[in-house]
Design an enzyme around this catalytic site. Structure first.
Site, short mmCIF file in Angstrom:
data_model
loop_
_atom_site.label_atom_id
_atom_site.label_comp_id
_atom_site.label_asym_id
_atom_site.label_seq_id
_atom_site.Cartn_x
_atom_site.Cartn_y
_atom_site.Cartn_z
N SER A 286 0.84 -1.20 0.00
CA SER A 286 0.00 0.00 0.00
C SER A 286 0.86 1.24 0.00
O SER A 286 1.94 1.28 0.61
CB SER A 286 -0.91 0.00 1.23
OG SER A 286 -1.56 1.25 1.37
N LYS A 287 0.38 2.27 -0.71
CA LYS A 287 1.09 3.55 -0.71
C LYS A 287 1.13 4.16 0.68
O LYS A 287 1.94 5.06 0.95
CB LYS A 287 0.42 4.52 -1.69
CG LYS A 287 0.57 4.11 -3.15
CD LYS A 287 -0.09 5.11 -4.07
CE LYS A 287 0.03 4.69 -5.53
NZ LYS A 287 -0.61 5.65 -6.46
N ARG A 288 0.26 3.67 1.56
CA ARG A 288 0.27 4.17 2.94
C ARG A 288 1.50 3.69 3.70
O ARG A 288 1.82 4.21 4.75
CB ARG A 288 -1.01 3.74 3.66
CG ARG A 288 -2.28 4.36 3.06
CD ARG A 288 -3.53 3.94 3.84
NE ARG A 288 -4.73 4.51 3.26
CZ ARG A 288 -5.43 3.95 2.30
NH1 ARG A 288 -5.03 2.80 1.78
NH2 ARG A 288 -6.52 4.52 1.83
#
Length: 507
Positions: A286-288
């Protein structure tokens, strides 16, 4: 584009059975490539390049170079509301840093540009008008409020939300009237049933009856910008893309895209959907996860070769699987028929070890070593600007000695700039209390060591040093050999505990 031959592969059957396959398997395309190979990496600059994107770009790059083709970077910037400032330039920067530069791109240009979708709007508009004229698309005037009500109603009934195709059935005069009054509208593509199966390079034969599960998709939004579904097939056609290698999340959309190709009378490219790159615990990247962005790895001191190596090592598509491969080896060992459908689990805890291996290789390569020396020279001056007293530590020969002595032991170049290695670049500092805690004979021991250095001169060598120091200890009154070693460590490095001082006496 592929000269097809059959190879049985244990790929799950989806809606179609190949007549030559066994009931539980499908045939996969696994032969040599014919014709001009042109592949593309088409990210959206709504964020910076992350590990999953780099992997997709890498497989496209390797595929292009394996078959003497072209690797194109195209930026899909049609979602103007979500664009991140600087992301477009950064994506190309990171590809260049990683050693997989595009042959054609927004920056480099090329024969089929422009390579920014926002600069190709006329082309999408023309194609949409072509679809309207042939009856494969229609104007939709449904308001966002109506669409939201449809969505809520479907969810309330436990159904998957989809457009009900209401505007499909508007009469021509109704459409003309609404257009004359400038009623806000989009253009939708008319889905048809009876989609033909297609052979994916990785997942084998596939077919998804999208018309049964989806509403007609928007191809031109109210702001005049195209959606992904239209823009990507228009660009792939006009950019003469031969193979589309993209993430497996797009596999289910491919039947929809093939319907568009058929409606436009265009020959589609060959499709290959790469299995997902996921975390070692099975969760999706995830880009998170802030640490999966390529610029983060760059700033943390990881080498691009290590990133390319670990992202292919955890996956498939190569004749062998070993650590330490560089891009030329990845290209030579690449075999598309060996790409499996299984997700690739990446263990980033192993990345330092990959980096250690590639750092050692770079140090042993003279050309690469010179680049490392130049980088380290700049970084030393930045980190120790006010403390440098001896210009010799910046000399190329000295830094080369340091690198060769520490190769295989350090995991990144940044380690050499840490406090533990500060003694390599600046004079160590320590207090009289630290010395006194070790021995009361420090002055006497210092005199003995200086005398030893003077006597041995250039003959002073590591293999003899231990024996000489043990002989030296016998000339003290109450200091043990271990205490002499601790004293020398403190004097030479400023460190009280053993760290990496195996070579400090060679400075």
């Amino acid at each position: 584009m592929w000269l097809r031959s059959c190879q049985t592969s244990t790929v799950t059957l989806r809606g179609f059975r190949c007549p030559h396959s066994k009931p539980a398997a499908v045939t996969r395309c696994c032969s040599t490539v014919q014709g001009d190979v042109r592949v593309r990496f088409a990210p959206s600059p709504t964020g910076f390049l992350h590990l999953g994107g780099l992997r997709t770009a890498l497989y496209n790059y390797i595929f292009a170079k394996k078959y003497a083709g072209s690797f194109i970077l195209r930026l899909e910037d049609t979602d103007q509301s979500r664009l991140v400032p600087g992301a477009a330039a950064s994506i190309e920067d990171m590809l260049e840093w990683a050693g997989i530069p595009p042959d054609e791109s927004p920056r480099r240009g090329g024969p089929v540009g422009p390579y920014l979708q926002s600069q190709r709007l006329d082309l999408y508009s023309q194609t949409a008008q072509q679809l309207l004229k042939t009856g494969h698309a229609y104007y939709c005037f449904c308001s966002p409020q109506r669409l939201e009500l449809l969505k809520k109603e479907a969810l309330r009934n436990g159904e998957t939300p989809k457009y009900d195709n209401r505007c499909r059935h508007l009469r021509a005069e109704q459409v003309e009237e609404k257009l004359a009054f400038r009623v806000p509208h989009v253009i939708r593509f008319r889905l048809e049933s009876g989609i033909e199966p297609f052979q994916d390079l990785i997942f084998g034969w596939n077919r998804h009856e999208v018309a049964q599960v989806e509403g007609d998709p928007v191809v031109i939004k109210a702001d005049g910008f195209p959606t992904y579904h239209l823009a990507n097939i228009v660009d792939d056609h006009y950019m003469k893309i031969s193979h589309v290698l993209r993430g497996s999340e797009w596999l289910i959309s491919t039947s929809k895209h093939l319907l568009m190709y058929r409606a436009l009378g265009w020959q589609p490219p060959t499709f290959g959907h790469l299995p997902l790159l996921i975390n070692k615990d099975g969760s999706k990247l995830s880009k998170r996860q802030g640490d999966i962005f390529i610029h983060s790895f760059q700033s943390d001191g990881f080498l691009p070769e290590a990133l390319l190596d670990i992202t292919t090592n955890c996956g498939s598509g190569f004749n062998t699987n070993r650590m330490g491969r560089r891009i030329d080896e990845l290209i030579s060992e690449f075999n598309p028929s060996k790409i499996t459908t299984h997700s690739a689990l990446i263990d980033l805890e192993k990345l330092p070890e990959f980096n250690r291996i590639h750092l050692q290789q770079s140090i042993e390569d003279e050309q690469q070593c010179r680049l490392l020396i130049g980088e380290l020279q700049e970084q030393i001056q930045q980190v120790y600007a006010t403390e440098l007293e001896d210009e010799e530590v910046l000399h190329e020969d000295y830094i080369r000695r340091v690198l060769h002595l520490r190769k295989g032991h350090i995991f990144s170049m940044k380690e050499l700039l840490s406090p533990a290695y500060a003694y390599l670049w600046v004079r160590p500092s320590f207090s009289s209390q630290q010395v006194a805690a070790l021995t009361a004979e420090a002055q006497h021991i210092a005199s003995l060591v200086l005398k030893l250095i003077e006597e041995r001169g250039e003959e002073l060598a590591v293999d003899r040093l231990s024996k000489d120091l043990k002989t030296l200890v016998k000339q003290t009154k109450a200091t043990k050999y271990s205490e002499v070693m601790k004293l020398l460590r403190l004097a030479l490095s400023g460190l009280q505990h053993c760290n990496s001082t195996a070579f400090i006496t060679q400075r």
